[in-house]
Each structure stands twice: as C-alpha cells, then as structure tokens.
Scaffold this active site. Structure first.
Site, PDB file in Angstrom:
ATOM      1  N   HIS A 233     -10.000  -6.041  -2.886  1.00  0.00           N
ATOM      2  CA  HIS A 233     -11.125  -5.933  -1.949  1.00  0.00           C
ATOM      3  C   HIS A 233     -12.208  -5.162  -2.702  1.00  0.00           C
ATOM      4  O   HIS A 233     -12.159  -3.933  -2.784  1.00  0.00           O
ATOM      5  CB  HIS A 233     -10.707  -5.178  -0.687  1.00  0.00           C
ATOM      6  CG  HIS A 233      -9.691  -5.916   0.123  1.00  0.00           C
ATOM      7  ND1 HIS A 233      -9.982  -7.113   0.749  1.00  0.00           N
ATOM      8  CD2 HIS A 233      -8.388  -5.658   0.398  1.00  0.00           C
ATOM      9  CE1 HIS A 233      -8.896  -7.540   1.381  1.00  0.00           C
ATOM     10  NE2 HIS A 233      -7.917  -6.680   1.183  1.00  0.00           N
TER      11      HIS A 233
ATOM     12  N   ASP B  99     -11.862 -10.439  -1.917  1.00  0.00           N
ATOM     13  CA  ASP B  99     -13.178 -10.670  -1.303  1.00  0.00           C
ATOM     14  C   ASP B  99     -14.171  -9.708  -1.943  1.00  0.00           C
ATOM     15  O   ASP B  99     -13.787  -8.679  -2.490  1.00  0.00           O
ATOM     16  CB  ASP B  99     -13.177 -10.573   0.236  1.00  0.00           C
ATOM     17  CG  ASP B  99     -12.479  -9.368   0.817  1.00  0.00           C
ATOM     18  OD1 ASP B  99     -12.376  -8.350   0.110  1.00  0.00           O
ATOM     19  OD2 ASP B  99     -12.047  -9.428   1.976  1.00  0.00           O
TER      20      ASP B  99
ATOM     21  N   GLU C 280       0.815  -1.226   0.000  1.00  0.00           N
ATOM     22  CA  GLU C 280       0.000   0.000   0.000  1.00  0.00           C
ATOM     23  C   GLU C 280       0.847   1.276   0.000  1.00  0.00           C
ATOM     24  O   GLU C 280       0.732   2.116   0.887  1.00  0.00           O
ATOM     25  CB  GLU C 280      -0.971  -0.019   1.189  1.00  0.00           C
ATOM     26  CG  GLU C 280      -1.902  -1.227   1.142  1.00  0.00           C
ATOM     27  CD  GLU C 280      -2.807  -1.350   2.355  1.00  0.00           C
ATOM     28  OE1 GLU C 280      -2.719  -0.515   3.269  1.00  0.00           O
ATOM     29  OE2 GLU C 280      -3.597  -2.314   2.404  1.00  0.00           O
TER      30      GLU C 280
ATOM     31  N   GLU D 230      -5.744 -10.548  -2.198  1.00  0.00           N
ATOM     32  CA  GLU D 230      -6.620 -10.449  -1.021  1.00  0.00           C
ATOM     33  C   GLU D 230      -8.084 -10.394  -1.440  1.00  0.00           C
ATOM     34  O   GLU D 230      -8.872  -9.604  -0.920  1.00  0.00           O
ATOM     35  CB  GLU D 230      -6.266  -9.202  -0.196  1.00  0.00           C
ATOM     36  CG  GLU D 230      -4.816  -9.145   0.220  1.00  0.00           C
ATOM     37  CD  GLU D 230      -4.461  -7.938   1.079  1.00  0.00           C
ATOM     38  OE1 GLU D 230      -5.379  -7.310   1.639  1.00  0.00           O
ATOM     39  OE2 GLU D 230      -3.264  -7.628   1.180  1.00  0.00           O
TER      40      GLU D 230
ATOM     41  N   ASN E 165       2.452  -4.721  -3.356  1.00  0.00           N
ATOM     42  CA  ASN E 165       1.042  -5.087  -3.155  1.00  0.00           C
ATOM     43  C   ASN E 165       0.231  -3.833  -2.848  1.00  0.00           C
ATOM     44  O   ASN E 165       0.633  -3.003  -2.031  1.00  0.00           O
ATOM     45  CB  ASN E 165       0.964  -6.064  -1.971  1.00  0.00           C
ATOM     46  CG  ASN E 165      -0.378  -6.742  -1.835  1.00  0.00           C
ATOM     47  OD1 ASN E 165      -0.929  -7.228  -2.826  1.00  0.00           O
ATOM     48  ND2 ASN E 165      -0.918  -6.777  -0.626  1.00  0.00           N
TER      49      ASN E 165
HETATM   50  O1  G3I Z   1      -3.896  -9.356  18.149  1.00  0.00           O
HETATM   51  C1  G3I Z   1      -4.784  -8.431  18.774  1.00  0.00           C
HETATM   52  C2  G3I Z   1      -5.430  -9.048  19.976  1.00  0.00           C
HETATM   53  O2  G3I Z   1      -4.435  -9.314  20.933  1.00  0.00           O
HETATM   54  C3  G3I Z   1      -6.483  -8.090  20.535  1.00  0.00           C
HETATM   55  O3  G3I Z   1      -7.163  -8.698  21.599  1.00  0.00           O
HETATM   56  C4  G3I Z   1      -7.485  -7.726  19.460  1.00  0.00           C
HETATM   57  C5  G3I Z   1      -8.516  -6.711  19.937  1.00  0.00           C
HETATM   58  O4  G3I Z   1      -9.002  -5.918  18.890  1.00  0.00           O
HETATM   59  O5  G3I Z   1      -6.793  -7.164  18.373  1.00  0.00           O
HETATM   60  C6  G3I Z   1      -5.865  -8.070  17.795  1.00  0.00           C
HETATM   61  O6  G3I Z   1      -5.266  -7.462  16.699  1.00  0.00           O
HETATM   62  C7  G3I Z   1      -6.090  -7.292  15.588  1.00  0.00           C
HETATM   63  C8  G3I Z   1      -5.487  -8.086  14.435  1.00  0.00           C
HETATM   64  O7  G3I Z   1      -6.196  -7.827  13.247  1.00  0.00           O
HETATM   65  C9  G3I Z   1      -5.533  -9.592  14.700  1.00  0.00           C
HETATM   66  O8  G3I Z   1      -6.834 -10.034  14.819  1.00  0.00           O
HETATM   67  C10 G3I Z   1      -6.092  -5.814  15.243  1.00  0.00           C
HETATM   68  O9  G3I Z   1      -6.795  -5.113  16.242  1.00  0.00           O
HETATM   69  C11 G3I Z   1      -6.761  -5.587  13.920  1.00  0.00           C
HETATM   70  O10 G3I Z   1      -6.595  -4.232  13.541  1.00  0.00           O
HETATM   71  C12 G3I Z   1      -6.107  -6.470  12.870  1.00  0.00           C
HETATM   72  O11 G3I Z   1      -6.789  -6.266  11.672  1.00  0.00           O
HETATM   73  C13 G3I Z   1      -6.104  -6.721  10.530  1.00  0.00           C
HETATM   74  C14 G3I Z   1      -5.863  -5.548   9.600  1.00  0.00           C
HETATM   75  O12 G3I Z   1      -5.255  -6.022   8.418  1.00  0.00           O
HETATM   76  C15 G3I Z   1      -4.958  -4.502  10.210  1.00  0.00           C
HETATM   77  O13 G3I Z   1      -4.865  -3.401   9.381  1.00  0.00           O
HETATM   78  C16 G3I Z   1      -6.981  -7.759   9.871  1.00  0.00           C
HETATM   79  O14 G3I Z   1      -7.078  -8.903  10.702  1.00  0.00           O
HETATM   80  C17 G3I Z   1      -6.388  -8.144   8.521  1.00  0.00           C
HETATM   81  O15 G3I Z   1      -7.305  -8.942   7.826  1.00  0.00           O
HETATM   82  C18 G3I Z   1      -6.102  -6.875   7.719  1.00  0.00           C
HETATM   83  O16 G3I Z   1      -5.503  -7.259   6.511  1.00  0.00           O
HETATM   84  C19 G3I Z   1      -5.233  -6.197   5.605  1.00  0.00           C
HETATM   85  C20 G3I Z   1      -3.991  -6.574   4.845  1.00  0.00           C
HETATM   86  O17 G3I Z   1      -2.949  -6.814   5.741  1.00  0.00           O
HETATM   87  C21 G3I Z   1      -3.609  -5.475   3.862  1.00  0.00           C
HETATM   88  N1  G3I Z   1      -4.708  -5.164   2.998  1.00  0.00           N
HETATM   89  C22 G3I Z   1      -5.958  -4.848   3.648  1.00  0.00           C
HETATM   90  C23 G3I Z   1      -6.355  -5.987   4.587  1.00  0.00           C
HETATM   91  C24 G3I Z   1      -7.701  -5.733   5.214  1.00  0.00           C
HETATM   92  O18 G3I Z   1      -7.647  -4.626   6.064  1.00  0.00           O
END
Ligand code: G3I
Length: 541
Positions: free
Chosen positions: A421, A452, A345, A450, A386
């Site tokens: 996305h 969806d 990004e 990615e 990416n």
């Molecule tokens: O690991 C912590 C956990 O300890 C805590 O209890 C919980 C509470 O909210 O958060 C957990 O972390 C989260 C993490 O995902 C794991 O589940 C983060 O808050 C959350 O922000 C994070 O979101 C991820 C996101 O990227 C971050 O920007 C999504 O799972 C993931 O699917 C998403 O993936 C991104 C790609 O990397 C890049 N392209 C876009 C895509 C979708 O946003």
C-alpha cells in the site's frame, strides 16, 4: 426521443430518467472535475435568456415553474419561487438569507447517480436588481451520516446584469449515503436567483483496444485483484476475467466472516468468489487466517468468558482454537486455494513483533503453529507471511530476521507477501528493489499482495478532484514499481492489486473519507494513465 421544447415542460417533481436510476442509494465522490462540452473547467459566462434545449436524457431538471422542486434552504435562509427574474420560462427560485447570514440552497441527489458515470452539472445564477455582486459556488456534499465532505465543483462572480452559468463534470466513484448539490455564496451575502439546474449523464468515452494485464505479465508473474461479491457480476466481472488471472477475497475469508461464532462456519461469501475463480480458470489467494483485526472477540475469551490473560492454559486454548479454525477453513478450499496468507501484519513499525493479543498470549508459537496447521490442512498450498511497508529498512530487516528464524526451526513457510500500500511519492524503486533482493537471500518466494498507489502523501489532505498531474505521478510510480517487478521476476510469483477499479477501494474511507483513485482502472472501469504506463503506450485508436 424528441428534444423537448425550451422552455422545457416543467413537472411538479424532479425530472428523473427512470432507466438511469439505481436501486440502492449508490452515490459517490468526485473523481474528475473539468467542465463539460467545450467549456473549460470552472468557466462561467454571462448569457442572455435564450432558447436552449435541456437534453432529453437529463436526470435532474429543476426549472422552478412549479415550486422549488425539492430545493431546501441552507444556513438559515429561505427558498421560494420568483417571477422577478427567470432564465427560462417565467420563474426562477430566489434564495434569501436571514439575520445577516449567508444564504444557500441544496438539492438531495442521494440514490440518483451511478458511480462511474460522468455527469454534467449545470445551473444558471443571477443577483436581484441593484445587488453589487457576489461570488457563488456550485458544490457537492457527499459521504456518510458521520462524515460528510464538501467538494467545490466550480464558482463564478455573479451580478444583477445577466444570467451566469456554472457548469462542471462530476463523476461519483463509490457508494455513499449522502449526496446533495449545493449553491452558496463564497463572498457577498445578498440574495440570488437560481434557474434551470440540470444533471445530465455525458456520453461514454470512446473505446480503445485495451490490452490484458494477465497476458502482458503472465509469463513473469500472476496478476491478481482483491474482490468482494460485488465484483462478480456485470461489467466488473467482465473486466476481472479479462485482466486478471487470480483473485483474493478482500474480506470473505477473514475470521469474522468464516467463523463468527465458535465452530459455526460460514462459507457462502467465500464460496461465491472461489467458485467464480474456479469456473473462470483463475487462481485464488486466501487472505487471511490469523490477524489481529477482523477476528471475533470470542477467540480471546477464556472459558469463564473473560479476556484471556497470558497463562499456559489460555495459550493452549487459544492455539487449539486457531488450529481448529485453520483446519476448517483451509480444508474447505483444499486444492482450490493455491496460496494462503497464514499470518498477517505480525511486525511492528519499530521492528519488534507486533504486540497483538496473539503475540501477548502465545508468543512466536502462534506463528509457528499456524503454519504447521495450514501445511497439514493443504500440503500443496503455498504458505505466506504477509505484512505492509516491507521496503522500509526497519520493517524489512525485522521480517528478514523473523523468516530466517522460522525457517531455521523448520516452520513450513514458503513466501513473504509485501502488501505494498504505497503512494505516488514513496517508496522509491531502489527501496523496493533492496527488499526483494534481501528476501531472496532467504530462498523464499515473494508476492506483492495488496498493491495500490494512493494519490495522497499524507493522512489529512483532501483534494476536491484528482487532477491529471496527480494521475501522471501515479502512472510514473506504477511504472517504476513494475520496472522493479519485471527486473526481479525470478523472485516474484504474483502481483495482486487491492481492488479492481477506483469505484471500490478501502482508500475512499481510510485514513479519512476523501476522493482517492489508487488503482489502474477508473471508477467507470476505464484504463487510467497508470494502466498505460504499466502495459506500454496507449494505442492511437
Ligand atoms: O460487513 C460490514 C457491514 O455489515 C456493515 O454494514 C459495514 C458498515 O461499516 O461494515 C462492513 O464491514 C466492513 C468490511 O470492510 C466490509 O466492507 C468493515 O467495517 C471495514 O472495517 C472493513 O474494512 C476492511 C479492512 O481490511 C478491515 O481492516 C477493508 O474492506 C479491506 O479492504 C481491508 O483490507 C486490509 C487487508 O485485509 C490487510 N491489509 C490492509 C488492507 C487495507 O486495510
């Protein structure tokens, strides 16, 4: 097990089928809302009290023969057992308002329902004598403490003349902290009786022979899914192994996960996924080495612990940290991760470079040096830039320009990843084709990284249920995308979905908490219309 007698034997607490309980409070949001058995969606009928068996597998069964059984008043009302009216047995629960406020009642169901299971929810309602009538609704409140959504399951006109049954199907699709069943007035503000509330898991859908995505498309391109450790066991692991030839760790390889503190590397979570892939003959996409999100603050602090300012010293320190990180992470998986999203990004919506801290502090050098470091750490790995929305002409052309510049300078960049996305309305097949054709002129590999397809076309709508018409539009969009991918299979080496099934998707919480269903498999891991649209006609069996 014998069918219990009617009226059912009531116990002091909720009747809960122990075997159906889950250990953690996993409860989720509504996926499908249609009435169960042969009753049409939202249907309610006047019914005289009758002998009717509560299914032996009822997970929740409150008949109010012994108190209010966990039900609580809402909106300033009160709940209490009543013998004035009863649908079964001798008691119902009477819900009364206070100070002219509309009464309501709710029952905590957190931790009792399993995502992906279809439940039949049923309740009997009646107004006290002489009440002129009211419309009452049955709903679910679900979400997290900070964001709770209210979903209407069904509603009906209720009178004092007889018992009215409200029933609907409810399928939790993801893990949440809060889930309550709610009964409340839509109109009328009088009192009402509640009886025989039940939640019953419904039988699994009939099995059909399901083709495998990787077998269907393997000759054209790799088919992958983004996963966390939660997908590596049980039925999800089985689905993953059968359908997909590649995995991308959703979060386990990001900087916050792998190097939360300087040089203190943690690979356990990523190791679990890479080991699973290796053991099952699957490829791995490494996501991602350098990003503006999920990067620890320390990376951007100067030696005095202050946020870096754009000086030559800070740039050198930042790039040295980046190269050290890349050497360690790529080195850890050398030979086992075939493709890396080296930078993620880096383009802004207006076609300029994203003004991330990386770019502000190091300009284009952070991208050049990242690719060079990754090439050194694993010379055999395919290295990608990416980004998202690359079918959009401004972003597409900016990416073309960037890669063109980098290649001209000899930066070792092998591929462009388009996250993809998208949603049920956009982009068009023509836009997706145009981007693939333009990037092909760079002589570079392309990957869908990615994928969806959201069922929403804006950031604010919330559907109470994902209706079949939306799933049909989604199927058409997926079919159009795969039509383009197949046509351009000489340009694309892999197509990865951002998730395995609808029970676990980032789109349940982004951009707001809401029911979404963006993947090819539903919350119960069953193939959706989109799956059949992609692989071909659904077989008749
Ligand atoms: O690991 C912590 C956990 O300890 C805590 O209890 C919980 C509470 O909210 O958060 C957990 O972390 C989260 C993490 O995902 C794991 O589940 C983060 O808050 C959350 O922000 C994070 O979101 C991820 C996101 O990227 C971050 O920007 C999504 O799972 C993931 O699917 C998403 O993936 C991104 C790609 O990397 C890049 N392209 C876009 C895509 C979708 O946003």
């Amino acid at each position: 097990m014998q069918t219990p007698p009617w009226p059912p034997v009531r116990t002091r607490s909720l009747v809960v089928a122990a075997g159906a309980l889950v250990a953690v409070p996993v409860v989720g949001v509504l996926l499908a809302l249609t009435a169960f058995s042969s009753v049409p969606n939202g249907h309610a009928r006047l019914t005289a009290p009758q002998a009717e068996a509560v299914p032996a597998n009822a997970l929740v069964n409150t008949g109010f023969e012994d108190g209010t059984q966990g039900w609580k008043a809402q909106g300033g009302g009160q709940v209490r057992p009543s013998t004035t009216a009863a649908h079964g047995g001798r008691h119902s629960m009477l819900v009364t308002g206070k100070d002219g406020k509309r009464p309501g009642a709710s029952l905590d169901l957190a931790g009792k329902l399993r995502p992906g299971t279809v439940y039949g929810v049923s309740v009997w309602l009646r107004l006290p004598a002489h009440d002129p009538g009211a419309k009452l609704r049955l709903g679910m409140s679900w979400g997290w403490a900070s964001a709770v959504q209210d979903t209407v399951l069904t509603s009906a006109d209720v009178t004092a003349d007889g018992w009215v049954r409200l029933e609907a199907k409810y399928t939790p699709v993801t893990a949440v902290d809060v889930l309550t069943a709610d009964i409340s007035p839509v109109s009328g503000d009088g009192e009402f009786h509640v009886d025989d509330f039940t939640v019953v898991p419904l039988p699994d859908r009939p099995q059909v022979t399901v083709p495998s995505l990787k077998e269907a498309f393997g000759a054209s391109f790799e088919i992958g899914a983004a996963v966390g450790q939660q997908q590596l066991a049980g039925m999800e692991a089985d689905l993953l192994k059968r359908q997909f030839g590649s995995v991308t760790p959703t979060n386990a390889l990001k900087w916050t996960a792998t190097e939360p503190q300087p040089q203190a590397y943690r690979f356990a979570a990523a190791d679990a996924i890479v080991d699973f892939a290796t053991a099952n003959g699957m490829k791995v996409r490494g996501h991602t080495l350098v990003w503006h999100n999920q990067t620890p603050d320390w990376v951007f602090l100067d030696p005095a612990g202050k946020p870096m300012t754009p000086t030559a010293e800070n740039k050198a320190l930042l790039l040295q940290r980046m190269e050290s990180h890349i050497a360690a992470v790529v080195g850890q998986y050398r030979g086992r991760i075939q493709t890396w999203d080296v930078v993620n990004e880096v383009i802004a919506d207006d076609g300029t470079m994203r003004a991330s801290r990386w770019y502000q502090l190091a300009g284009l050098d952070f991208i050049k040096r990242a690719f060079q470091a990754a090439r050194i750490a694993d010379p055999a790995a395919k290295l990608c830039v990416n980004d998202f929305n690359l079918s959009q002409p401004t972003r597409r052309d900016a990416m073309y320009q960037l890669v063109s510049t980098l290649k001209a300078e000899g930066v070792p960049i092998d591929c462009i990843g388009d996250q993809t996305h998208v949603n049920i309305a956009a982009p068009t097949a023509a836009q997706v084709s145009a981007a693939l054709e333009k990037f092909a002129r760079l002589g570079i590999d392309q990957q869908v990284t990615e994928l969806d397809v959201s069922v929403y076309t804006d950031n604010t709508s919330v559907y109470t249920t994902v209706q079949p018409a939306l799933l049909a539009r989604q199927a058409a969009q997926y079919q159009a995308l795969f039509g383009v991918y197949l046509k351009h299979r000489d340009k694309i080496s892999s197509v990865t979905f951002w998730g395995l099934a609808d029970n676990d998707s980032w789109l349940h919480t982004y951009p707001i908490p809401r029911t979404n269903a963006p993947l090819l498999f539903d919350a119960g891991l069953a193939p959706k219309p989109a799956f059949w649209a992609v692989v071909g006609d659904r077989p008749a069996n």
